[in-house]
Design a protein around this motif. Structure first.
Motif, PDB file in Angstrom:
ATOM      1  N   ILE A   8       0.973  -1.115  -0.078  1.00 18.11           N
ATOM      2  CA  ILE A   8       0.047   0.090   0.030  1.00 18.11           C
ATOM      3  C   ILE A   8       0.859   1.203   0.057  1.00 18.11           C
ATOM      4  O   ILE A   8       0.569   2.331  -0.548  1.00 18.11           O
ATOM      5  CB  ILE A   8      -1.131   0.077   1.043  1.00 18.11           C
ATOM      6  N   THR A   9       2.224   1.100   0.490  1.00 15.95           N
ATOM      7  CA  THR A   9       3.017   2.479   0.555  1.00 15.95           C
ATOM      8  C   THR A   9       3.225   2.455  -1.090  1.00 15.95           C
ATOM      9  O   THR A   9       3.296   3.827  -1.531  1.00 15.95           O
ATOM     10  CB  THR A   9       4.282   2.060   1.011  1.00 15.95           C
ATOM     11  N   GLU A  10       3.612   1.472  -1.843  1.00 17.48           N
ATOM     12  CA  GLU A  10       3.740   1.752  -3.055  1.00 17.48           C
ATOM     13  C   GLU A  10       2.342   2.246  -3.855  1.00 17.48           C
ATOM     14  O   GLU A  10       2.584   2.982  -4.736  1.00 17.48           O
ATOM     15  CB  GLU A  10       4.225   0.228  -3.926  1.00 17.48           C
ATOM     16  N   LEU A  11       1.345   1.831  -3.325  1.00 23.46           N
ATOM     17  CA  LEU A  11       0.047   2.289  -4.141  1.00 23.46           C
ATOM     18  C   LEU A  11       0.081   3.846  -3.913  1.00 23.46           C
ATOM     19  O   LEU A  11      -0.503   4.521  -4.773  1.00 23.46           O
ATOM     20  CB  LEU A  11      -1.008   1.533  -3.470  1.00 23.46           C
ATOM     21  N   LEU A  12       0.148   4.238  -2.704  1.00 22.74           N
ATOM     22  CA  LEU A  12      -0.149   5.582  -2.127  1.00 22.74           C
ATOM     23  C   LEU A  12       1.054   6.253  -3.239  1.00 22.74           C
ATOM     24  O   LEU A  12       0.453   7.398  -3.920  1.00 22.74           O
ATOM     25  CB  LEU A  12       0.373   5.719  -0.825  1.00 22.74           C
ATOM     26  N   LEU A  35      -0.258   6.666  -6.644  1.00 26.89           N
ATOM     27  CA  LEU A  35      -1.508   7.476  -6.980  1.00 26.89           C
ATOM     28  C   LEU A  35      -1.303   8.964  -6.687  1.00 26.89           C
ATOM     29  O   LEU A  35      -2.014   9.855  -6.642  1.00 26.89           O
ATOM     30  CB  LEU A  35      -2.659   7.184  -5.863  1.00 26.89           C
ATOM     31  N   GLY A  36       0.111   9.281  -6.580  1.00 17.25           N
ATOM     32  CA  GLY A  36       0.664  10.682  -6.283  1.00 17.25           C
ATOM     33  C   GLY A  36       0.419  11.290  -4.743  1.00 17.25           C
ATOM     34  O   GLY A  36       0.403  12.571  -5.036  1.00 17.25           O
ATOM     35  N   LEU A  37       0.663  10.291  -3.859  1.00 18.67           N
ATOM     36  CA  LEU A  37       0.421  10.639  -2.507  1.00 18.67           C
ATOM     37  C   LEU A  37       1.897  10.520  -1.791  1.00 18.67           C
ATOM     38  O   LEU A  37       1.742  10.628  -0.550  1.00 18.67           O
ATOM     39  CB  LEU A  37      -0.466   9.975  -1.926  1.00 18.67           C
ATOM     40  N   ALA A  38       2.922  10.551  -2.467  1.00 18.52           N
ATOM     41  CA  ALA A  38       4.083  10.468  -1.989  1.00 18.52           C
ATOM     42  C   ALA A  38       4.431  11.484  -0.775  1.00 18.52           C
ATOM     43  O   ALA A  38       5.123  11.342   0.452  1.00 18.52           O
ATOM     44  CB  ALA A  38       5.200  10.266  -2.783  1.00 18.52           C
ATOM     45  N   ASP A  39       4.086  12.623  -1.252  1.00 18.21           N
ATOM     46  CA  ASP A  39       4.330  13.721  -0.320  1.00 18.21           C
ATOM     47  C   ASP A  39       3.660  14.041   0.833  1.00 18.21           C
ATOM     48  O   ASP A  39       4.014  14.454   1.836  1.00 18.21           O
ATOM     49  CB  ASP A  39       4.131  14.965  -0.900  1.00 18.21           C
ATOM     50  N   GLN A  40       2.659  13.103   1.123  1.00 21.28           N
ATOM     51  CA  GLN A  40       1.825  12.904   2.192  1.00 21.28           C
ATOM     52  C   GLN A  40       1.990  11.839   3.146  1.00 21.28           C
ATOM     53  O   GLN A  40       1.373  11.599   4.317  1.00 21.28           O
ATOM     54  CB  GLN A  40       0.268  12.815   1.868  1.00 21.28           C
ATOM     55  N   ILE A  51       9.443  -1.193   0.568  1.00 26.71           N
ATOM     56  CA  ILE A  51      10.925  -0.862  -0.276  1.00 26.71           C
ATOM     57  C   ILE A  51      10.546  -0.214  -1.593  1.00 26.71           C
ATOM     58  O   ILE A  51      11.576  -0.099  -2.380  1.00 26.71           O
ATOM     59  CB  ILE A  51      11.683  -2.142  -0.367  1.00 26.71           C
ATOM     60  N   HIS A  52       9.451  -0.026  -2.124  1.00 21.47           N
ATOM     61  CA  HIS A  52       9.083   0.310  -3.476  1.00 21.47           C
ATOM     62  C   HIS A  52       7.864   1.710  -3.420  1.00 21.47           C
ATOM     63  O   HIS A  52       7.196   1.517  -2.447  1.00 21.47           O
ATOM     64  CB  HIS A  52       8.412  -0.733  -4.186  1.00 21.47           C
ATOM     65  N   PRO A  53       8.197   2.538  -4.249  1.00 21.57           N
ATOM     66  CA  PRO A  53       9.544   2.829  -5.385  1.00 21.57           C
ATOM     67  C   PRO A  53      10.487   3.172  -4.595  1.00 21.57           C
ATOM     68  O   PRO A  53      10.643   4.010  -3.731  1.00 21.57           O
ATOM     69  CB  PRO A  53       8.957   3.643  -6.300  1.00 21.57           C
ATOM     70  N   ARG A  54      11.758   2.564  -4.745  1.00 22.62           N
ATOM     71  CA  ARG A  54      12.939   2.695  -3.754  1.00 22.62           C
ATOM     72  C   ARG A  54      13.458   4.216  -3.686  1.00 22.62           C
ATOM     73  O   ARG A  54      13.674   4.606  -2.550  1.00 22.62           O
ATOM     74  CB  ARG A  54      14.067   1.760  -4.412  1.00 22.62           C
ATOM     75  N   GLU A  55      13.607   4.866  -4.740  1.00 19.03           N
ATOM     76  CA  GLU A  55      13.914   6.340  -4.714  1.00 19.03           C
ATOM     77  C   GLU A  55      13.204   7.215  -3.868  1.00 19.03           C
ATOM     78  O   GLU A  55      13.575   8.153  -3.451  1.00 19.03           O
ATOM     79  CB  GLU A  55      14.309   6.700  -5.900  1.00 19.03           C
ATOM     80  N   THR A  56      11.829   6.873  -3.993  1.00 16.06           N
ATOM     81  CA  THR A  56      10.896   7.668  -3.286  1.00 16.06           C
ATOM     82  C   THR A  56      10.892   7.527  -1.794  1.00 16.06           C
ATOM     83  O   THR A  56      10.887   8.210  -0.958  1.00 16.06           O
ATOM     84  CB  THR A  56       9.637   7.426  -3.839  1.00 16.06           C
ATOM     85  N   VAL A  57      10.696   6.287  -1.253  1.00 16.86           N
ATOM     86  CA  VAL A  57      10.621   5.847  -0.140  1.00 16.86           C
ATOM     87  C   VAL A  57      11.880   5.929   0.872  1.00 16.86           C
ATOM     88  O   VAL A  57      11.791   5.964   1.953  1.00 16.86           O
ATOM     89  CB  VAL A  57       9.944   4.453   0.077  1.00 16.86           C
ATOM     90  N   ARG A  58      12.969   5.853   0.477  1.00 14.71           N
ATOM     91  CA  ARG A  58      14.119   6.068   1.008  1.00 14.71           C
ATOM     92  C   ARG A  58      14.351   7.263   1.902  1.00 14.71           C
ATOM     93  O   ARG A  58      15.033   7.502   2.845  1.00 14.71           O
ATOM     94  CB  ARG A  58      15.324   6.118   0.193  1.00 14.71           C
ATOM     95  N   ALA A  59      13.511   8.371   1.486  1.00 10.59           N
ATOM     96  CA  ALA A  59      13.296   9.557   2.183  1.00 10.59           C
ATOM     97  C   ALA A  59      12.376   9.614   3.370  1.00 10.59           C
ATOM     98  O   ALA A  59      12.234  10.475   4.043  1.00 10.59           O
ATOM     99  CB  ALA A  59      13.202  10.975   1.205  1.00 10.59           C
TER     100      ALA A  59
END
Length: 275
Positions: free
Chosen positions: A37-41, A44-49, A58-66
């Motif tokens: 669901i982290t990947e799903l978020l 869906l364009g919700l990484a900033d939230q 661990i997915h998407p790797r470059e996004t979740v590492r922060a």
């Protein structure tokens, strides 16, 4: 419990626990305790939230590492989670401990419970998460992509005879998946019936040697136990005559947006291993 929205034109946002949720504001702070669901978020364009995640997200790797970690799916660090000040925490019936979820509900306003049990449950999941966080259009695009991949999977399955398969997820002790699991139903979409077919245990311990002469194909999953090439000869010796193949466990067990890639992966995997 939040009043139901069923009487309006907006679909009710009901989670797997039967709780109806209201759409969140743009300032929602989300902690996901479910890797898929982290990947799903993110899709869906919700990484900033996303304010927090587990170490298994661990997915998407470059996004979740922060994104800060709050422990694992089974050993959530509640002090770290609390410090992040989430408005919403997303959990899963299989992934997270019930007592942990109950404790989280004491200090987080909104806990969303998920529990996809079959591939097509992803459609409701996309719409639930998309509706909660203002990503309805993105959710519908995922639904369309899923339906396309699902239709192809069903067409592929219809062109072949059903067959039985042993899907191993653990070694020492050897464990497989029962019929009442998402993995089993995902494989069934391609005409594979997992053994034992009559087990009431969702993840039964088995003796692979007992399936010699009964099953033509053994699949060794990359998770939760990471089977590797060195394990193939061992299983071939235990189940003589069966073909033994490594398979990407994320593609069979992760729901959310990964399920779309999973359907496509399994279509190709089936053609390669049985063609």
């Amino acid at each position: 419990m939040t009043p139901s929205r069923a009487s309006t034109s907006v679909p009710a946002l009901v989670d797997a626990a039967g709780v109806t949720h209201r759409p969140a504001g743009a300032d929602a702070r989300i902690v996901s305790l479910v890797p898929s669901i982290t990947e799903l978020l993110c899709d869906l364009g919700l990484a900033d939230q996303i304010a927090g995640r587990t170490g298994f997200c661990i997915h998407p790797r470059e996004t979740v590492r922060a994104i800060p970690k709050v422990g694992g799916t089974k050993d959530v660090k509640l002090d770290k989670l609390r410090a992040l000040g989430p408005t919403h925490v997303i959990v899963n019936v299989d992934e997270n401990r019930r007592e942990t979820v109950e404790e989280i509900a004491r200090f987080v306003p909104h806990v969303i419970v998920t529990h996809p049990r079959a591939p097509r449950d992803n459609l409701a999941l996309y719409r639930l998460i998309g509706g909660l966080f203002g990503r309805e259009e993105e959710a519908e695009r995922l639904c369309a992509a899923f339906e396309e991949a699902w239709a192809q999977a069903r067409a592929d399955a219809a062109a072949r005879e059903p067959r039985e398969v042993l899907y191993l997820i653990w070694r020492d002790p050897w464990m497989t998946v029962g019929p009442d699991t998402y993995v089993s139903r995902m494989l069934a979409a391609f005409g594979w019936r997992t053994l034992p077919a009559d087990s009431d245990d969702r993840y039964p311990e088995i003796d692979p040697a007992a399936y010699a002469g009964r099953v033509g194909h053994v699949l060794l999953s990359s998770e939760p136990f990471h089977f590797r090439e060195r394990h193939v000869p061992e299983v071939e010796a235990l189940v003589p005559g069966a073909r033994v193949s490594l398979i990407d466990g994320e593609m069979t067990s992760w729901y959310g947006s990964r399920a779309i890639a999973g359907l496509r992966y399994l279509a190709d995997f089936t053609r390669r291993t049985e063609g």
